[in-house]
Motif scaffolding. Structure first.
Motif, PDB file in Angstrom:
ATOM      1  N   UNK A   1       0.844  -1.187   0.000  1.00 54.22           N
ATOM      2  CA  UNK A   1       0.000   0.000   0.000  1.00 54.22           C
ATOM      3  C   UNK A   1       0.889   1.249   0.000  1.00 54.22           C
ATOM      4  N   UNK A   2       0.618   2.226  -0.872  1.00 50.69           N
ATOM      5  CA  UNK A   2       1.465   3.429  -0.947  1.00 50.69           C
ATOM      6  C   UNK A   2       1.179   4.411   0.198  1.00 50.69           C
ATOM      7  N   UNK A   3       1.565   4.014   1.392  1.00 51.79           N
ATOM      8  CA  UNK A   3       1.310   4.807   2.596  1.00 51.79           C
ATOM      9  C   UNK A   3       2.180   6.050   2.645  1.00 51.79           C
TER      10      UNK A   3
ATOM     11  N   UNK B   1      -4.442  15.099   7.862  1.00 51.96           N
ATOM     12  CA  UNK B   1      -5.298  15.866   6.958  1.00 51.96           C
ATOM     13  C   UNK B   1      -4.575  16.187   5.653  1.00 51.96           C
ATOM     14  N   UNK B   2      -3.298  16.555   5.748  1.00 46.25           N
ATOM     15  CA  UNK B   2      -2.519  16.875   4.550  1.00 46.25           C
ATOM     16  C   UNK B   2      -2.344  15.630   3.671  1.00 46.25           C
ATOM     17  N   UNK B   3      -2.016  14.505   4.275  1.00 42.78           N
ATOM     18  CA  UNK B   3      -1.871  13.268   3.515  1.00 42.78           C
ATOM     19  C   UNK B   3      -3.192  12.902   2.824  1.00 42.78           C
ATOM     20  N   UNK B   4      -4.292  13.058   3.539  1.00 41.70           N
ATOM     21  CA  UNK B   4      -5.619  12.780   2.957  1.00 41.70           C
ATOM     22  C   UNK B   4      -5.871  13.695   1.755  1.00 41.70           C
ATOM     23  N   UNK B   5      -5.588  14.994   1.894  1.00 45.09           N
ATOM     24  CA  UNK B   5      -5.772  15.948   0.794  1.00 45.09           C
ATOM     25  C   UNK B   5      -4.943  15.564  -0.430  1.00 45.09           C
ATOM     26  N   UNK B   6      -3.796  14.961  -0.189  1.00 41.43           N
ATOM     27  CA  UNK B   6      -2.901  14.558  -1.276  1.00 41.43           C
ATOM     28  C   UNK B   6      -3.225  13.171  -1.822  1.00 41.43           C
ATOM     29  N   UNK B   7      -4.277  12.536  -1.293  1.00 45.03           N
ATOM     30  CA  UNK B   7      -4.719  11.255  -1.817  1.00 45.03           C
ATOM     31  C   UNK B   7      -4.096  10.024  -1.195  1.00 45.03           C
TER      32      UNK B   7
END
Length: 189
Positions: free
Chosen positions: A97-99, A126-132
């Motif tokens: 998985x590209x974590x 939140x930033x990681x989520x925004x970046x997909x």
């Protein structure tokens, strides 16, 4: 009131990661580049490397601000972009998985014990989520209820990550202050 934003302003990153201008400061590069490159870079070379990371997408982390004053840093990036972490035998990947990986926390002394690390971790997620990102991992230390050195705490603690919703997946072979570091994951899908 704290605000969190991606680390784009190099001067603010420098104010957190190397406020005294130390030639041997880590600059949150230890997991990002190879061991050989890390050993070869010193002083302004490390600063220049981080300056470049701040200019790229995605940002190499997030900053916490108290008004306009930088208060703390959390290093987070796709695990695939972290050379030394990718090669780690003590913290190998769990799966394909590209974590994104949280690797570092630095909070300026006046802001410690005020919830800044928790705010930084939430901001990093939140930033990681925004970046997909499909998931975020951390490799925090289990303090076993004891006080640990601040140098060992820079990876975060299992209690910090658990409070943010991360689950313990497995212990790693890595240690901080002679205590186990855990691979912890938060699924964002």
């Amino acid at each position: 009131m704290l605000s969190i934003s991606p680390a784009r302003r190099f001067e603010d990153v420098a104010a957190i990661l190397n406020p005294g201008g130390n030639d041997r400061a880590c600059w949150c590069l230890a997991y990002r580049i190879t061991s050989a490159e890390y050993s070869a870079l010193r002083g302004e070379q490390r600063a220049d490397r981080v300056r470049g990371l701040c200019a790229d997408e995605p940002a190499p982390g997030v900053l916490a601000y108290d008004g306009e004053t930088p208060a703390g840093w959390c290093g987070i990036s796709p695990r695939s972009s972290m050379e030394r972490l990718n090669r780690s035998r003590t913290m190998p990947p769990l799966d394909g998985l590209p974590v994104w990986s949280v690797v570092c926390f630095v909070v300026r002394a006046p802001y410690r014990r005020r919830g800044v690390s928790a705010a930084l971790l939430q901001g990093a997620v939140d930033y990681a989520r925004e970046c997909g990102a499909p998931a975020v991992e951390g490799y925090p230390v289990d303090t076993e209820g004891e006080r640990i050195s601040s140098s060992a705490a820079h990876v975060g603690t299992t209690t910090l990550f658990e409070a943010a919703g991360f689950a313990r997946v497995r212990p790693t072979a890595a240690r901080a202050d002679r205590r186990v570091r855990w691979l912890m994951r938060l699924d964002l899908r």
